[in-house]
Design a protein around this motif. Structure first.
Motif, PDB file in Angstrom:
ATOM      1  N   GLN A  12      -4.829  13.688 -29.998  1.00 18.94           N
ATOM      2  CA  GLN A  12      -4.522  14.502 -28.913  1.00 18.94           C
ATOM      3  C   GLN A  12      -3.299  15.484 -29.196  1.00 18.94           C
ATOM      4  O   GLN A  12      -2.411  15.017 -30.181  1.00 18.94           O
ATOM      5  N   ALA A  13      -3.212  16.421 -28.318  1.00 20.90           N
ATOM      6  CA  ALA A  13      -1.989  17.329 -28.456  1.00 20.90           C
ATOM      7  C   ALA A  13      -0.630  16.487 -28.344  1.00 20.90           C
ATOM      8  O   ALA A  13      -0.509  15.729 -27.380  1.00 20.90           O
ATOM      9  N   GLY A  14       0.116  16.567 -29.194  1.00 27.74           N
ATOM     10  CA  GLY A  14       1.430  16.004 -29.444  1.00 27.74           C
ATOM     11  C   GLY A  14       1.416  14.742 -30.164  1.00 27.74           C
ATOM     12  O   GLY A  14       2.449  14.253 -30.205  1.00 27.74           O
ATOM     13  N   GLY A  15       0.204  14.648 -30.581  1.00 26.39           N
ATOM     14  CA  GLY A  15      -0.081  13.384 -31.509  1.00 26.39           C
ATOM     15  C   GLY A  15       0.970  13.741 -32.816  1.00 26.39           C
ATOM     16  O   GLY A  15       1.170  14.589 -33.223  1.00 26.39           O
ATOM     17  N   SER A  16       0.738  12.439 -33.700  1.00 23.26           N
ATOM     18  CA  SER A  16       1.465  12.374 -34.991  1.00 23.26           C
ATOM     19  C   SER A  16       0.748  11.677 -36.086  1.00 23.26           C
ATOM     20  O   SER A  16       1.147  10.687 -36.569  1.00 23.26           O
ATOM     21  N   GLY A  65       9.721  22.157 -38.989  1.00 24.59           N
ATOM     22  CA  GLY A  65      10.476  21.493 -37.978  1.00 24.59           C
ATOM     23  C   GLY A  65       9.450  20.228 -37.286  1.00 24.59           C
ATOM     24  O   GLY A  65       9.868  19.479 -36.421  1.00 24.59           O
ATOM     25  N   ARG A  66       8.134  20.664 -37.542  1.00 23.15           N
ATOM     26  CA  ARG A  66       7.170  19.622 -37.069  1.00 23.15           C
ATOM     27  C   ARG A  66       6.504  18.623 -37.997  1.00 23.15           C
ATOM     28  O   ARG A  66       5.951  17.648 -37.848  1.00 23.15           O
ATOM     29  N   ASN A  83       3.831  15.933 -36.610  1.00 28.81           N
ATOM     30  CA  ASN A  83       4.380  15.680 -35.378  1.00 28.81           C
ATOM     31  C   ASN A  83       4.089  16.824 -34.325  1.00 28.81           C
ATOM     32  O   ASN A  83       4.032  17.931 -34.586  1.00 28.81           O
ATOM     33  N   SER A  84       3.919  16.460 -33.140  1.00 31.00           N
ATOM     34  CA  SER A  84       3.982  17.638 -32.057  1.00 31.00           C
ATOM     35  C   SER A  84       2.697  18.304 -32.081  1.00 31.00           C
ATOM     36  O   SER A  84       2.977  19.717 -32.134  1.00 31.00           O
TER      37      SER A  84
END
Length: 121
Positions: A12-16, A65-66, A83-84
């Motif tokens: 899902q979006a925002g997952g890591s 940064g992600r 991330n993100s």
């Protein structure tokens, strides 16, 4: 050199999620480990790179940064912590390696098979 990537899937979006790449064969500290990705209908692009020695890494602006690239020398494994995640990060992710000092290449010496990462919104 053989490279085996794993860790992809539907996220899902925002997952890591974290991708792994195990290197075997004639690996050495003179090689740089890379991650690339190829989105549908787009060219393959550089994502990140790190040497087997030292901690300096290089990232594409789109992931800076992600995403974090790291390595475990004892396991001959390189990781890509993502991330993100965004839907535009959807792509087949490839690990690769090239000989040299530069933390960037468009033409690695060896490629692993890809692992699909699909980010749902």
């Amino acid at each position: 050199v053989q490279l085996q990537a794993s860790g992809g899937g539907l996220v899902q979006a925002g997952g890591s999620p974290r991708l792994s790449c195990v290197a075997s064969g004639r690996t050495s500290s003179s090689y740089v480990m890379d991650w690339f990705r190829q989105a549908p209908g787009k060219e393959r692009e550089f994502v990140a790179a790190i040497r087997w020695s030292g901690s300096i890494a290089n990232y594409a602006d789109s992931v800076k940064g992600r995403f974090t690239i790291s390595r475990d020398n004892a396991k001959n494994t390189v990781y890509l912590q993502m991330n993100s995640l965004k839907p535009e990060d959807t792509a087949v992710y490839y690990c690769a390696t090239h000989k040299g000092l530069l933390l960037f290449t468009l033409h690695p010496d060896y490629w692993g098979q890809g692992t699909q990462v699909t980010v749902s919104s």
